[in-house]
Motif scaffolding. Structure first.
Motif, PDB file in Angstrom:
ATOM      1  N   TYR A 143       2.982   8.189   0.170  1.00  0.00           N
ATOM      2  CA  TYR A 143       2.633   7.600  -1.129  1.00  0.00           C
ATOM      3  C   TYR A 143       1.393   8.281  -1.706  1.00  0.00           C
ATOM      4  O   TYR A 143       1.346   8.618  -2.899  1.00  0.00           O
ATOM      5  CB  TYR A 143       2.400   6.094  -0.993  1.00  0.00           C
ATOM      6  CG  TYR A 143       3.674   5.301  -0.809  1.00  0.00           C
ATOM      7  CD1 TYR A 143       4.348   4.757  -1.906  1.00  0.00           C
ATOM      8  CD2 TYR A 143       4.205   5.098   0.456  1.00  0.00           C
ATOM      9  CE1 TYR A 143       5.514   4.037  -1.736  1.00  0.00           C
ATOM     10  CE2 TYR A 143       5.379   4.377   0.643  1.00  0.00           C
ATOM     11  CZ  TYR A 143       6.029   3.852  -0.460  1.00  0.00           C
ATOM     12  OH  TYR A 143       7.196   3.142  -0.286  1.00  0.00           O
ATOM     13  N   SER A 163       2.241  11.823  -2.784  1.00  0.00           N
ATOM     14  CA  SER A 163       2.898  11.825  -4.099  1.00  0.00           C
ATOM     15  C   SER A 163       1.880  11.726  -5.226  1.00  0.00           C
ATOM     16  O   SER A 163       1.993  12.414  -6.244  1.00  0.00           O
ATOM     17  CB  SER A 163       3.880  10.649  -4.201  1.00  0.00           C
ATOM     18  OG  SER A 163       4.873  10.719  -3.202  1.00  0.00           O
ATOM     19  N   VAL A 195       8.300   9.535  -5.648  1.00  0.00           N
ATOM     20  CA  VAL A 195       7.732   8.879  -4.465  1.00  0.00           C
ATOM     21  C   VAL A 195       8.783   8.728  -3.372  1.00  0.00           C
ATOM     22  O   VAL A 195       8.534   9.038  -2.196  1.00  0.00           O
ATOM     23  CB  VAL A 195       7.138   7.507  -4.837  1.00  0.00           C
ATOM     24  CG1 VAL A 195       6.780   6.716  -3.575  1.00  0.00           C
ATOM     25  CG2 VAL A 195       5.905   7.682  -5.702  1.00  0.00           C
ATOM     26  N   THR A 196       9.973   8.262  -3.740  1.00  0.00           N
ATOM     27  CA  THR A 196      11.014   8.053  -2.726  1.00  0.00           C
ATOM     28  C   THR A 196      11.492   9.389  -2.139  1.00  0.00           C
ATOM     29  O   THR A 196      11.845   9.452  -0.960  1.00  0.00           O
ATOM     30  CB  THR A 196      12.191   7.276  -3.322  1.00  0.00           C
ATOM     31  OG1 THR A 196      12.612   7.890  -4.552  1.00  0.00           O
ATOM     32  CG2 THR A 196      11.793   5.830  -3.604  1.00  0.00           C
ATOM     33  N   VAL A 228       8.846  10.279   0.411  1.00  0.00           N
ATOM     34  CA  VAL A 228       8.997   9.441   1.607  1.00  0.00           C
ATOM     35  C   VAL A 228      10.163   9.951   2.448  1.00  0.00           C
ATOM     36  O   VAL A 228      10.084  10.018   3.690  1.00  0.00           O
ATOM     37  CB  VAL A 228       9.211   7.971   1.215  1.00  0.00           C
ATOM     38  CG1 VAL A 228       9.553   7.131   2.445  1.00  0.00           C
ATOM     39  CG2 VAL A 228       7.970   7.417   0.528  1.00  0.00           C
ATOM     40  N   ASN A 283      15.605   6.042   1.126  1.00  0.00           N
ATOM     41  CA  ASN A 283      14.702   6.546   0.083  1.00  0.00           C
ATOM     42  C   ASN A 283      15.323   7.709  -0.678  1.00  0.00           C
ATOM     43  O   ASN A 283      15.110   7.843  -1.895  1.00  0.00           O
ATOM     44  CB  ASN A 283      13.370   6.955   0.705  1.00  0.00           C
ATOM     45  CG  ASN A 283      12.417   5.793   0.874  1.00  0.00           C
ATOM     46  OD1 ASN A 283      11.692   5.421  -0.047  1.00  0.00           O
ATOM     47  ND2 ASN A 283      12.413   5.203   2.066  1.00  0.00           N
ATOM     48  N   CYS A 294       2.152   5.459  -9.987  1.00  0.00           N
ATOM     49  CA  CYS A 294       2.163   5.691  -8.536  1.00  0.00           C
ATOM     50  C   CYS A 294       0.892   5.230  -7.828  1.00  0.00           C
ATOM     51  O   CYS A 294       0.917   4.978  -6.618  1.00  0.00           O
ATOM     52  CB  CYS A 294       2.364   7.186  -8.255  1.00  0.00           C
ATOM     53  SG  CYS A 294       4.014   7.795  -8.641  1.00  0.00           S
ATOM     54  N   ALA A 350       0.428   3.107  -3.899  1.00  0.00           N
ATOM     55  CA  ALA A 350      -0.242   3.907  -2.873  1.00  0.00           C
ATOM     56  C   ALA A 350      -1.457   3.162  -2.318  1.00  0.00           C
ATOM     57  O   ALA A 350      -1.701   3.169  -1.104  1.00  0.00           O
ATOM     58  CB  ALA A 350      -0.664   5.249  -3.451  1.00  0.00           C
ATOM     59  N   GLU A 379      -0.754   2.043   1.468  1.00  0.00           N
ATOM     60  CA  GLU A 379      -1.436   2.942   2.398  1.00  0.00           C
ATOM     61  C   GLU A 379      -2.950   2.888   2.318  1.00  0.00           C
ATOM     62  O   GLU A 379      -3.630   3.468   3.175  1.00  0.00           O
ATOM     63  CB  GLU A 379      -0.976   4.388   2.137  1.00  0.00           C
ATOM     64  CG  GLU A 379       0.504   4.607   2.398  1.00  0.00           C
ATOM     65  CD  GLU A 379       0.955   6.028   2.072  1.00  0.00           C
ATOM     66  OE1 GLU A 379       2.046   6.430   2.528  1.00  0.00           O
ATOM     67  OE2 GLU A 379       0.205   6.739   1.370  1.00  0.00           O
TER      68      GLU A 379
END
Length: 401
Positions: free
Chosen positions: A128, A131, A176-177, A180, A245, A284, A288, A292
């Protein structure tokens, strides 16, 4: 305005013209004001315009001053006209080579991005945040370009912003996916799953946009679905996080295409992608931080700095983000230069290019069944892309007819 016959010497000049030439319609003295070097029609031939400076007609007073002012300008105009036929540059003489170079640069940047991005996860397994770093570097690149006028920033208003927000949100989710998925499984397998994107595009066209998809296109997607299924059953790096994802990424990018068609703007592709990147960055950042953020503050950055050092960590983030932005920008510029069929073939070859290089660089072991499944899926994508491009070209020709 004084009559032409009042110009001193005009009568003598007229008298010096043979009677036969006057009967044929010789040009009058008024043509003296035509630019030097211009071509005038006389009968059936093109002849140079006569210039009074070299004729027997003498000008005086206002007429002389007018001629002296016009003559240099006329000469300059003639010189400019002669210089219009400039020699063609390399791009004009060899367009195929230039387009081929764009394709090569697109593939090269994409491969480098995938390799460097995958290596980051060896010491910084936080997709995350990675990204976010991709988009941040891209936005920084755009802001610097705007500050120097390369390109000139397109104006933004509330109407355009409303149109771009859905596109940017789908772009953010898809990016993002994808990241991942790349962190969870092998790059080659992630790209194999992403080969299903045409299936989702066709489904969206049929069931969301209400645009009927020909049966032949649906049948061409069967090898794609079968190939991905076969590859997934025996893929050594398979896990549900990566698979799910990658599928979400396919759906997100499909919706991005739908909203892009609705967002009709007069912006060039460079400015459009810049604004989408800015909005996507703000989309995003919150997930994140929530997902995270606590781990990064406790030991994420500390562990990464201990492994590679602060300078290398920052430089790696910057380089990967720059390659991410550049490959997307070059891809846009490349696909604008080619026909739909070349576009489709280029996308398929890019995926083959990335899968092949990722296997070589990372030494990923794949089973025979995985290799066969991947090959079937890529062949299906090639068939679908070829048929779709052919259908679009036929529609375009019918409209232009």
């Amino acid at each position: 305005m004084a009559a032409l016959g009042t110009i001193p010497g005009a009568a003598a000049a007229a008298a010096s013209v043979p009677q036969r030439q006057r009967r044929r319609g010789a040009p009058s003295l008024a043509v003296a004001y035509a630019p030097e070097g211009a071509r005038l029609v006389s009968g059936r031939q093109l002849r140079p315009a006569p210039v009074l400076a070299s004729s027997s007609v003498a000008l005086s007073g206002p007429a002389r001053r007018r001629f002296l002012c016009v003559a240099p300008a006329a000469a300059a105009s003639a010189s400019a006209s002669a210089g219009e036929a400039k020699p063609q540059g390399f791009a004009e003489r060899y367009p195929t080579l230039v387009t081929g170079f764009f394709f090569f640069l697109w593939y090269f940047l994409n491969v480098i991005f995938n390799i460097l991005n995958k290596k980051i996860f060896d010491y910084f397994p936080y997709p995350y945040f990675v990204s976010v770093s991709h988009l941040f570097v891209g936005v920084l690149y755009c802001l610097i370009g705007w500050s120097f006028g390369f390109p000139k920033r397109a104006p933004m208003n509330s109407t355009v912003l409303k149109q771009l927000v859905p596109v940017a949100v789908c772009h953010a989710i898809g990016h993002v996916t994808s990241t991942v998925s790349f962190a969870a499984v092998a790059v080659s397998f992630a790209h194999t799953i992403k080969a299903l994107e045409p299936f989702f595009s066709a489904s969206a066209s049929q069931f969301i946009l209400g645009q009927p998809v020909p049966l032949t296109l649906w049948l061409s997607l069967v090898p794609v679905v079968v190939g991905v299924s076969v590859a997934s059953l025996t893929e050594l790096s398979f896990n549900w996080t990566g698979f799910i994802n990658a599928m979400i990424s396919n759906i997100s990018f499909t919706y991005r295409s739908i909203y892009s068609k609705k967002a009709m703007t007069d912006m060039d592709s460079t400015n459009l992608y810049a604004y989408i990147s800015i909005i996507a960055l703000f989309v995003c950042i919150p997930p994140a931080i929530i997902i995270e953020g606590p781990q990064l503050m406790q030991h994420g950055f500390k562990d990464a700095i201990a492994k590679v050092g602060l300078t290398k960590l920052i430089s790696n983030f910057f380089v990967v983000g720059l390659f991410y932005h550049l490959y997307n920008q070059v891809a846009t510029n490349t696909l604008e230069r080619v026909a739909p069929l070349s576009h489709a073939i280029g996308n398929v070859l890019k995926r083959v290019f990335v899968i092949g290089f990722s296997i070589i660089v990372f030494g990923n072991k794949i089973t025979t069944q995985t290799g066969i499944g991947t090959s079937i899926a890529i062949a299906g994508v090639a068939l679908y892309s070829f048929m779709k491009a052919k259908i679009e070209e036929e529609k375009r020709q019918i409209k232009s007819a």
